[in-house]
Scaffold this motif. Structure first.
Motif, PDB file in Angstrom:
ATOM      1  N   GLY A 191       0.846  -1.191   0.000  1.00 25.12           N
ATOM      2  CA  GLY A 191       0.000   0.000   0.000  1.00 25.12           C
ATOM      3  C   GLY A 191       0.877   1.235   0.000  1.00 25.12           C
ATOM      4  O   GLY A 191       2.100   1.149  -0.069  1.00 25.12           O
ATOM      5  N   ALA A 192       0.257   2.388   0.045  1.00 25.60           N
ATOM      6  CA  ALA A 192       1.052   3.614   0.000  1.00 25.60           C
ATOM      7  C   ALA A 192       0.310   4.787   0.606  1.00 25.60           C
ATOM      8  O   ALA A 192      -0.928   4.860   0.556  1.00 25.60           O
ATOM      9  CB  ALA A 192       1.418   3.939  -1.444  1.00 25.60           C
ATOM     10  N   VAL A 193       1.080   5.686   1.178  1.00 21.06           N
ATOM     11  CA  VAL A 193       0.598   7.030   1.518  1.00 21.06           C
ATOM     12  C   VAL A 193       1.713   7.992   1.149  1.00 21.06           C
ATOM     13  O   VAL A 193       2.866   7.580   0.970  1.00 21.06           O
ATOM     14  CB  VAL A 193       0.275   7.195   3.028  1.00 21.06           C
ATOM     15  CG1 VAL A 193      -0.925   6.367   3.424  1.00 21.06           C
ATOM     16  CG2 VAL A 193       1.492   6.862   3.888  1.00 21.06           C
ATOM     17  N   ALA A 194       1.377   9.253   1.001  1.00 23.64           N
ATOM     18  CA  ALA A 194       2.403  10.244   0.668  1.00 23.64           C
ATOM     19  C   ALA A 194       2.056  11.575   1.303  1.00 23.64           C
ATOM     20  O   ALA A 194       0.879  11.881   1.534  1.00 23.64           O
ATOM     21  CB  ALA A 194       2.525  10.395  -0.848  1.00 23.64           C
ATOM     22  N   PHE A 195       3.094  12.318   1.615  1.00 27.31           N
ATOM     23  CA  PHE A 195       2.879  13.631   2.230  1.00 27.31           C
ATOM     24  C   PHE A 195       4.059  14.529   1.930  1.00 27.31           C
ATOM     25  O   PHE A 195       5.085  14.077   1.414  1.00 27.31           O
ATOM     26  CB  PHE A 195       2.653  13.494   3.734  1.00 27.31           C
ATOM     27  CG  PHE A 195       3.826  12.896   4.486  1.00 27.31           C
ATOM     28  CD1 PHE A 195       4.116  11.534   4.409  1.00 27.31           C
ATOM     29  CD2 PHE A 195       4.650  13.701   5.261  1.00 27.31           C
ATOM     30  CE1 PHE A 195       5.188  10.986   5.098  1.00 27.31           C
ATOM     31  CE2 PHE A 195       5.734  13.160   5.951  1.00 27.31           C
ATOM     32  CZ  PHE A 195       6.002  11.803   5.873  1.00 27.31           C
ATOM     33  N   GLU A 196       3.867  15.813   2.243  1.00 31.08           N
ATOM     34  CA  GLU A 196       4.913  16.813   2.065  1.00 31.08           C
ATOM     35  C   GLU A 196       5.205  17.427   3.410  1.00 31.08           C
ATOM     36  O   GLU A 196       4.285  17.662   4.199  1.00 31.08           O
ATOM     37  CB  GLU A 196       4.359  17.928   1.163  1.00 31.08           C
ATOM     38  CG  GLU A 196       5.114  18.175  -0.098  1.00 31.08           C
ATOM     39  CD  GLU A 196       4.419  19.189  -0.983  1.00 31.08           C
ATOM     40  OE1 GLU A 196       4.109  18.826  -2.121  1.00 31.08           O
ATOM     41  OE2 GLU A 196       4.175  20.311  -0.531  1.00 31.08           O
ATOM     42  N   VAL A 197       6.474  17.692   3.688  1.00 33.31           N
ATOM     43  CA  VAL A 197       6.835  18.437   4.893  1.00 33.31           C
ATOM     44  C   VAL A 197       7.563  19.691   4.459  1.00 33.31           C
ATOM     45  O   VAL A 197       8.539  19.622   3.702  1.00 33.31           O
ATOM     46  CB  VAL A 197       7.740  17.608   5.833  1.00 33.31           C
ATOM     47  CG1 VAL A 197       8.227  18.464   7.006  1.00 33.31           C
ATOM     48  CG2 VAL A 197       6.990  16.405   6.362  1.00 33.31           C
ATOM     49  N   GLU A 198       7.070  20.836   4.908  1.00 31.99           N
ATOM     50  CA  GLU A 198       7.728  22.109   4.605  1.00 31.99           C
ATOM     51  C   GLU A 198       8.305  22.669   5.893  1.00 31.99           C
ATOM     52  O   GLU A 198       7.610  22.764   6.900  1.00 31.99           O
ATOM     53  CB  GLU A 198       6.703  23.077   4.015  1.00 31.99           C
ATOM     54  CG  GLU A 198       7.280  24.427   3.654  1.00 31.99           C
ATOM     55  CD  GLU A 198       6.184  25.386   3.215  1.00 31.99           C
ATOM     56  OE1 GLU A 198       5.776  25.314   2.053  1.00 31.99           O
ATOM     57  OE2 GLU A 198       5.731  26.183   4.061  1.00 31.99           O
ATOM     58  N   ALA A 199       9.586  23.005   5.830  1.00 29.19           N
ATOM     59  CA  ALA A 199      10.244  23.638   6.973  1.00 29.19           C
ATOM     60  C   ALA A 199      10.418  25.116   6.667  1.00 29.19           C
ATOM     61  O   ALA A 199      10.940  25.471   5.611  1.00 29.19           O
ATOM     62  CB  ALA A 199      11.608  22.994   7.228  1.00 29.19           C
ATOM     63  N   GLN A 200       9.965  25.962   7.563  1.00 29.69           N
ATOM     64  CA  GLN A 200      10.145  27.404   7.376  1.00 29.69           C
ATOM     65  C   GLN A 200      10.733  28.003   8.650  1.00 29.69           C
ATOM     66  O   GLN A 200      10.313  27.673   9.760  1.00 29.69           O
ATOM     67  CB  GLN A 200       8.813  28.084   7.031  1.00 29.69           C
ATOM     68  CG  GLN A 200       8.963  29.601   6.880  1.00 29.69           C
ATOM     69  CD  GLN A 200       7.887  30.236   6.013  1.00 29.69           C
ATOM     70  OE1 GLN A 200       6.852  29.652   5.794  1.00 29.69           O
ATOM     71  NE2 GLN A 200       8.155  31.442   5.526  1.00 29.69           N
ATOM     72  N   THR A 201      11.722  28.885   8.463  1.00 23.33           N
ATOM     73  CA  THR A 201      12.370  29.475   9.643  1.00 23.33           C
ATOM     74  C   THR A 201      12.278  31.000   9.648  1.00 23.33           C
ATOM     75  O   THR A 201      12.327  31.602  10.709  1.00 23.33           O
ATOM     76  CB  THR A 201      13.853  29.067   9.711  1.00 23.33           C
ATOM     77  OG1 THR A 201      14.495  29.476   8.500  1.00 23.33           O
ATOM     78  CG2 THR A 201      13.988  27.565   9.877  1.00 23.33           C
ATOM     79  N   VAL A 202      12.205  31.614   8.470  1.00 20.70           N
ATOM     80  CA  VAL A 202      12.083  33.073   8.382  1.00 20.70           C
ATOM     81  C   VAL A 202      11.105  33.388   7.249  1.00 20.70           C
ATOM     82  O   VAL A 202      10.794  32.525   6.435  1.00 20.70           O
ATOM     83  CB  VAL A 202      13.452  33.760   8.114  1.00 20.70           C
ATOM     84  CG1 VAL A 202      14.318  33.741   9.367  1.00 20.70           C
ATOM     85  CG2 VAL A 202      14.190  33.118   6.956  1.00 20.70           C
ATOM     86  N   ASP A 203      10.639  34.644   7.212  1.00 21.15           N
ATOM     87  CA  ASP A 203       9.576  35.001   6.259  1.00 21.15           C
ATOM     88  C   ASP A 203      10.051  35.018   4.809  1.00 21.15           C
ATOM     89  O   ASP A 203       9.313  34.622   3.912  1.00 21.15           O
ATOM     90  CB  ASP A 203       9.004  36.384   6.595  1.00 21.15           C
ATOM     91  CG  ASP A 203       8.114  36.342   7.832  1.00 21.15           C
ATOM     92  OD1 ASP A 203       7.744  35.225   8.248  1.00 21.15           O
ATOM     93  OD2 ASP A 203       7.809  37.417   8.375  1.00 21.15           O
ATOM     94  N   VAL A 204      11.260  35.521   4.577  1.00 24.17           N
ATOM     95  CA  VAL A 204      11.792  35.593   3.210  1.00 24.17           C
ATOM     96  C   VAL A 204      13.263  35.176   3.244  1.00 24.17           C
ATOM     97  O   VAL A 204      13.873  35.116   4.309  1.00 24.17           O
ATOM     98  CB  VAL A 204      11.699  37.027   2.614  1.00 24.17           C
ATOM     99  CG1 VAL A 204      10.245  37.437   2.412  1.00 24.17           C
ATOM    100  CG2 VAL A 204      12.413  38.033   3.488  1.00 24.17           C
ATOM    101  N   ASP A 205      13.803  34.882   2.072  1.00 23.52           N
ATOM    102  CA  ASP A 205      15.224  34.557   1.987  1.00 23.52           C
ATOM    103  C   ASP A 205      16.041  35.723   2.540  1.00 23.52           C
ATOM    104  O   ASP A 205      15.758  36.886   2.253  1.00 23.52           O
ATOM    105  CB  ASP A 205      15.635  34.332   0.524  1.00 23.52           C
ATOM    106  CG  ASP A 205      14.996  33.084  -0.062  1.00 23.52           C
ATOM    107  OD1 ASP A 205      14.312  32.344   0.668  1.00 23.52           O
ATOM    108  OD2 ASP A 205      15.193  32.844  -1.270  1.00 23.52           O
ATOM    109  N   LEU A 206      17.076  35.392   3.290  1.00 27.46           N
ATOM    110  CA  LEU A 206      17.928  36.431   3.878  1.00 27.46           C
ATOM    111  C   LEU A 206      19.322  36.372   3.267  1.00 27.46           C
ATOM    112  O   LEU A 206      19.730  35.347   2.718  1.00 27.46           O
ATOM    113  CB  LEU A 206      18.046  36.218   5.390  1.00 27.46           C
ATOM    114  CG  LEU A 206      16.736  36.150   6.171  1.00 27.46           C
ATOM    115  CD1 LEU A 206      17.013  35.805   7.626  1.00 27.46           C
ATOM    116  CD2 LEU A 206      15.993  37.477   6.067  1.00 27.46           C
TER     117      LEU A 206
END
Lengths: 499, 499
Positions: free
Chosen positions: B221-236
């Motif tokens: 069987g299968a499941v899938a997901f996305e993980v997004e890591a965010q640390t600041v609002d815009v690229d620095l």
């Protein structure tokens, strides 16, 4: 009247006459502010991104625009200095007999603009709003097209009014600062005589806030590289092979995760070799610097500061080397899902270096680390990237720093002495190849979104900066007696740096 | 002659007459191989990539092509079964009174083609070489356009020669298998009566090698997901802020690196809940299966096998759940370098599941893990991706497996019983919604570069597969008495599976 009195009188008269030329130039620049703004909008509209080969023609367009502008401003011997890649633009005005010669540095290339969707206005359709927001918007308006136009407009203001400059001036405007000035050393060596000067000033600098000024004594150096992890020849079906072969993204994540120790230090043998320990003066500078950490973290959208244990945020930025993954990619990155075990994954990594780290040595340490830390069943490839800068640290007490101090005091609190976390290879290279220290004299702010979406430049800093440049050129002629060695020691009120 | 003898004679005559229809159909399919090849080239030329919205019109084009083909082959009631997204194609021939009804499953959508530069020929300009290499080349030629055309051509061969089929046939050809059949459950429920059948056969399967055949009893069987890591609002700017705020790529690398324990198991609480322990029969199947691990690793370009400690390579693929990062991106990924601390980084992750894991439960475990394992100063966002399949495990002894065994023995060694590492949601869904087990009967090989650049299909498997389908339809009419319960128990020579 003895000969001393005559000399004193003559020197006072010269100073007075110069002061009036400052006023004339300042008045001219105020009256012509519409044209001056238009120049920045025109230059910033050219997408001169040095890191993207598809913008090579825009680099040429920007350099050509500058050549015309420098000629129109009254500069002489205006020409391209070609390199293997992006050319520099040169211009001079050398008719101030007996006065010192100042080399003014800036760069006309800019950073890429992605992610484009985060821009509120198109990055290369720059705008100025002198009514409400008092801002320029667009890529490069602050870094460094706004910066380099200020001394050009200052020179233009003198030449259109007094028909002369208080000092001799040479411009060196390069087109590859944002990719680490890979061909600048060669260019400086080749044009050593043409570029010879007493003092260098960089128009690629910034101030602390609209209220607080600063003089950056140091810049971090830099190296950059790419690591590619490969585990299989081609992408595989994640169902058929998943769980039975190494996944290069897992391997690369493991490699990256092991580059830092839990205390935030870089876990690469030899990385810290040569790093200067912080001094009492460094600690005092960081403590005196106007900085509201909580407000800054909030403005960045950060949950809090993060970095090497045992150092404050400013110390981490000024005095400590870093290793940052600036980009990563691998496998399927489109919409939805593709069920593969990818064949490879790649990370771009840049390091900031501090005195007295040697970029060549650090890069070798990183290469050796990569070679000896391949995760199981993984081939790691190390590729040097063309970004290389020597760390830079100049003395506190120089003619240019004294002149800058005097001018900045008229407009701001301070100046505070500090270090830049960024890298401008040109400064260390000018010291190495031309033998002169370079003082940064720029008016960008850390809130200008440099290298980020929605780059901007405050109109007040744009205007103040131009006036400050007019005054600085004048002060250089009063204080600058040509060579650093001839500076009058009693004029120094700042402490000597360790250099 | 007693009544039994009469029945026996009549049954023998029927078998004989059927045998001659097999020969006629086989002969027809050999004589028309040019047209048959042309069909695969035409269908494979349509870039029906279900995961990329820009190919939505190609999905429609492929379904329309199939409708015309099915009509031309002599099938009836040919029509689209729409879903919220990609439609399925339905066709039937129900004139074999008293014979069982077979539902034939396949899919006309294909995987994306990137990285395009690794293809030797354009993926949607398929070619066949019957002289030297004896290969079809192009995306989808094996998975599953080649596969689904075999039973269509088998049916066509019967209808063009004997004007009838040995069994009743229904086709269900779906357009969203490669994205996990998100709307198939709803479609099966809605068209339950239309799709009712005694037995299901999937044309989306494979054989072990050109020499060895197999029958897959299970699919992961299968499941899938996305993980997004965010640390600041815009690229620095990596110089100005680098080393003093969390870097989301570092954070994501740490998160990924901690998803597996050093022994290769998945370090997520609750992940293994319900996983069946391997049985003596599983171990025997894996040991009997023709598999040269060293040769395979070499052909994949892998330095060696890699996975969960304590399991063989086949056990890892058949019997163990996995977690694979299928894609990652963040920060600057262009040429050269951009000196930023990026604001965010994202990973796409898919898991393969085994009986009796529950995909919904596993996804919840992963969501909870993500929530509780955010690295310092990092916001992690969890997003479910539309890829969801129940693990599948069918009994060894079914009418279809017996018929398939008989046919495969004529062409190959084996068949060996095994499990597929991949996921075809349709099989579990047909059991759930239509109440029938599905036997996979396909002729792709693991060396066909499924889901990879340079997908191919061996001409010998393409031809053998069609002949095997002709025979299989015949065998189904001889062995299949309609319902599984009526199977003659003495024909079973294989062990009962635990299900």
């Amino acid at each position: 009247m003895g000969i001393h009195s005559v000399l004193l009188l003559s020197s006072t008269l010269i100073a007075l006459s110069r002061a009036s030329t400052v006023d004339d130039a300042t008045k001219y620049s105020k009256e012509n502010v519409k044209d001056i703004d238009a120049d920045l909008l025109k230059l910033a509209a050219i997408p001169s991104i040095s890191s993207l080969p598809e913008h090579a023609r825009d680099i040429v367009a920007a350099s050509e625009w500058l050549i015309e502008k420098l000629k129109a401003a009254g500069l002489e011997n205006v020409k391209l200095l070609p390199t293997k890649a992006q050319p520099s633009v040169y211009a001079e005005w050398l008719r101030a007999t007996g006065a010192p010669t100042v080399l003014i540095y800036g760069h006309y290339d800019v950073q890429p603009v992605d992610p484009l969707e985060l821009w509120d206005t198109p990055p290369f359709e720059p705008k100025v709003d002198r009514k409400d927001k008092m801002l320029f918007n667009g890529r490069g308006v602050s870094d460094d097209k706004g910066g380099l136009l200020q001394p050009i407009h200052a020179v233009e203001a003198y030449l259109k009014t007094s028909k002369q400059l208080p000092v001799n001036v040479k411009f060196l405007l390069e087109g590859q600062e944002e990719i680490g000035s890979p061909n600048l050393a060669e260019l400086l060596q080749e044009h050593k005589d043409l570029l010879r000067a007493d003092i260098a000033l960089s128009a690629d600098g910034g101030q602390i806030s609209p209220k607080h000024s600063g003089i950056a004594l140091g810049l971090r150096g830099a190296v950059a590289f790419e690591v590619e992890a490969q585990t299989v020849d081609v992408d595989l079906h994640s169902g058929m092979k998943g769980g039975s072969v190494q996944n290069p993204i897992h391997a690369l994540a493991q490699f990256i995760d092991n580059l830092h120790a839990p205390n935030g230090s870089v876990k690469v043998e030899g990385f810290y070799r040569g790093v200067q320990e912080r001094t009492a003066e460094d600690i005092a500078d960081a403590a005196a610097y106007p900085f509201d950490e909580e407000a800054e973290m909030k403005s960045l959208g950060a949950l809090g500061p993060h970095g090497e244990d045992g150092y404050t945020t400013l110390e981490r930025r000024w005095l400590r080397p870093t290793l940052e993954v600036v980009g990563i990619w691998g496998g399927f990155t489109g919409t939805g899902i593709k069920t593969i075990v990818p064949s490879k994954a790649t990370a771009k990594i840049s390091c900031r270096l501090v005195p007295d780290q040697d970029p060549v040595e650090v890069l070798e340490a990183l290469r050796a680390h990569t070679k000896s830390h391949a995760p199981p069943q993984t081939r790691l490839t190390f590729r040097k990237l063309p970004f290389h800068a020597q760390p830079y640290l100049m003395p506190r007490d120089t003619v240019a720093n004294r002149a800058a101090t005097k001018v900045l005091k008229e407009h701001f609190e301070g100046p505070f002495f500090y270090r830049e976390g960024g890298s401008i290879p040109a400064l260390a290279l000018m010291k190495e190849h031309l033998g002169i220290w370079c003082t940064s004299f720029g008016f960008g702010l850390s809130t200008d979104n440099l290298h980020s979406p929605n780059e901007r430049y405050m109109v007040s800093m744009w205007d103040k900066g131009r006036e400050a440049w007019i005054k600085l050129l004048h002060e250089m002629s009063v204080l600058g007696s040509g060579q650093e060695e001839q500076a009058e020691p009693d004029m120094s009120t700042v402490l000597k740096d360790e250099l």
